[in-house]
Design a protein around this motif. Structure first.
Motif, PDB file in Angstrom:
ATOM      1  N   ARG A   1       1.788 -93.734 -36.730  1.00 60.50           N
ATOM      2  CA  ARG A   1       1.751 -94.734 -37.793  1.00 60.50           C
ATOM      3  C   ARG A   1       0.725 -95.841 -37.532  1.00 60.50           C
ATOM      4  O   ARG A   1       0.162 -96.396 -38.477  1.00 60.50           O
ATOM      5  N   THR A   2       0.455 -96.142 -36.262  1.00 58.40           N
ATOM      6  CA  THR A   2      -0.322 -97.349 -35.974  1.00 58.40           C
ATOM      7  C   THR A   2      -1.713 -97.117 -35.393  1.00 58.40           C
ATOM      8  O   THR A   2      -2.547 -98.031 -35.448  1.00 58.40           O
ATOM      9  N   ILE A   3      -1.983 -95.944 -34.817  1.00 65.15           N
ATOM     10  CA  ILE A   3      -3.302 -95.707 -34.231  1.00 65.15           C
ATOM     11  C   ILE A   3      -4.179 -94.995 -35.246  1.00 65.15           C
ATOM     12  O   ILE A   3      -3.818 -93.945 -35.767  1.00 65.15           O
ATOM     13  N   GLY A   4      -5.345 -95.544 -35.504  1.00 66.29           N
ATOM     14  CA  GLY A   4      -6.256 -94.951 -36.466  1.00 66.29           C
ATOM     15  C   GLY A   4      -7.002 -93.747 -35.924  1.00 66.29           C
ATOM     16  O   GLY A   4      -6.966 -93.449 -34.726  1.00 66.29           O
ATOM     17  N   GLY A   5      -7.710 -93.073 -36.805  1.00 62.62           N
ATOM     18  CA  GLY A   5      -8.527 -91.929 -36.414  1.00 62.62           C
ATOM     19  C   GLY A   5      -7.700 -90.754 -35.953  1.00 62.62           C
ATOM     20  O   GLY A   5      -6.538 -90.576 -36.341  1.00 62.62           O
ATOM     21  N   ALA A   6      -8.291 -89.952 -35.066  1.00 63.84           N
ATOM     22  CA  ALA A   6      -7.607 -88.747 -34.580  1.00 63.84           C
ATOM     23  C   ALA A   6      -6.613 -89.049 -33.470  1.00 63.84           C
ATOM     24  O   ALA A   6      -5.688 -88.271 -33.235  1.00 63.84           O
ATOM     25  N   SER A   7      -6.785 -90.166 -32.772  1.00 60.99           N
ATOM     26  CA  SER A   7      -5.975 -90.428 -31.582  1.00 60.99           C
ATOM     27  C   SER A   7      -4.493 -90.565 -31.907  1.00 60.99           C
ATOM     28  O   SER A   7      -3.638 -90.088 -31.142  1.00 60.99           O
ATOM     29  N   GLY A   8      -4.148 -91.225 -33.007  1.00 56.52           N
ATOM     30  CA  GLY A   8      -2.742 -91.382 -33.365  1.00 56.52           C
ATOM     31  C   GLY A   8      -2.031 -90.053 -33.562  1.00 56.52           C
ATOM     32  O   GLY A   8      -1.011 -89.791 -32.919  1.00 56.52           O
ATOM     33  N   PRO A   9      -2.559 -89.182 -34.424  1.00 52.01           N
ATOM     34  CA  PRO A   9      -1.933 -87.877 -34.595  1.00 52.01           C
ATOM     35  C   PRO A   9      -1.897 -87.036 -33.318  1.00 52.01           C
ATOM     36  O   PRO A   9      -0.917 -86.327 -33.080  1.00 52.01           O
ATOM     37  N   LEU A  10      -2.934 -87.132 -32.498  1.00 48.65           N
ATOM     38  CA  LEU A  10      -2.983 -86.296 -31.298  1.00 48.65           C
ATOM     39  C   LEU A  10      -2.019 -86.791 -30.219  1.00 48.65           C
ATOM     40  O   LEU A  10      -1.230 -86.001 -29.683  1.00 48.65           O
ATOM     41  N   PHE A  11      -2.047 -88.076 -29.906  1.00 55.53           N
ATOM     42  CA  PHE A  11      -1.087 -88.598 -28.929  1.00 55.53           C
ATOM     43  C   PHE A  11       0.334 -88.513 -29.501  1.00 55.53           C
ATOM     44  O   PHE A  11       1.292 -88.244 -28.768  1.00 55.53           O
ATOM     45  N   GLY A  12       0.472 -88.742 -30.816  1.00 55.64           N
ATOM     46  CA  GLY A  12       1.777 -88.614 -31.437  1.00 55.64           C
ATOM     47  C   GLY A  12       2.322 -87.201 -31.331  1.00 55.64           C
ATOM     48  O   GLY A  12       3.496 -86.993 -31.014  1.00 55.64           O
ATOM     49  N   THR A  13       1.462 -86.218 -31.567  1.00 53.90           N
ATOM     50  CA  THR A  13       1.881 -84.818 -31.448  1.00 53.90           C
ATOM     51  C   THR A  13       2.264 -84.490 -30.017  1.00 53.90           C
ATOM     52  O   THR A  13       3.249 -83.776 -29.775  1.00 53.90           O
ATOM     53  N   PHE A  14       1.507 -85.015 -29.062  1.00 48.51           N
ATOM     54  CA  PHE A  14       1.865 -84.785 -27.650  1.00 48.51           C
ATOM     55  C   PHE A  14       3.296 -85.247 -27.393  1.00 48.51           C
ATOM     56  O   PHE A  14       4.111 -84.494 -26.833  1.00 48.51           O
TER      57      PHE A  14
END
Length: 205
Positions: A72-85
């Motif tokens: 919800r809070t990290i922009g770009g690809a990093s939010g979805p990727l770390f979130g998925t991890f």
């Protein structure tokens, strides 16, 4: 039996991100949008605040809550990727209590990142740090290493994978737009991923 305290892991990761935010931004300025450090700092601060708001009862709940905040809070690809991890980690950790359980959940997190980002080793992404860390964890656990030794090996492998991204030409993400010009720069995603592994080592309880 010693394993990683997941809440402390998130807190320690947030502290490392805050400490290295300017470095992450400088690395991203060379081959990206120059916002990786600020985005990661904001996301991890929000994750810690969410954990402070009400303490999760389990490691899985901690990881899931962290995942949702990061998405919800990290922009770009990093939010979805770390979130998925963290989402995949949450689904795999269940009620695990030893380093073998942690290693299996960590690999599940890595596999989620690979599936989400479609990245492979050598693409100059966070996979280049997480992949060696997972392999080192698996090897250490299979060899009967204790948690401290296994996490030390994982942290060293993640750092080596991070460093190995410098000469690579990016094949994924915004850096890939630069083509050959992306070579010679350490990948910011691999750098923050190595901090994640280092934080796991410091959160050993």
């Amino acid at each position: 039996m010693a394993t990683v305290d997941t809440t402390e892991w998130v807190r320690d990761f947030a502290a490392l991100v805050d400490e290295h935010a300017e470095e992450l931004t400088a690395l991203d300025a060379a081959i990206g949008d120059a916002d990786h450090g600020a985005n990661m700092r904001r996301g991890m601060a929000a994750a810690v605040a969410a954990l402070d708001d009400s303490a999760p009862a389990t490691a899985a709940e901690t990881a899931k809550r962290t995942a949702m905040v990061l998405i919800r809070t990290i922009g770009g690809a990093s939010g979805p990727l770390f979130g998925t991890f963290f989402l995949r980690f949450a689904a795999a950790i269940d009620s695990g209590s030893d380093i073998g359980d942690f290693a299996r959940a960590f690999r599940a997190g890595l596999e989620g990142v690979i599936a989400r980002g479609k990245a492979e080793p050598g693409d100059k992404t966070m996979v280049d740090a997480l992949g060696p860390a997972a392999a080192a964890l698996d090897k250490a656990v299979a060899g009967g290493a204790d948690a401290a030794a296994a996490l030390a090996a994982a942290a060293a492998a993640a750092d080596a994978g991070r460093d190995a991204t410098t000469p690579l030409v990016a094949r994924k993400g915004r850096a890939s737009y630069l083509g050959e010009r992306s070579a010679g720069h350490q990948d910011p995603g691999a750098t923050s991923a190595a901090l994640l592994v280092r934080a796991a080592r410091s959160a050993l309880r």
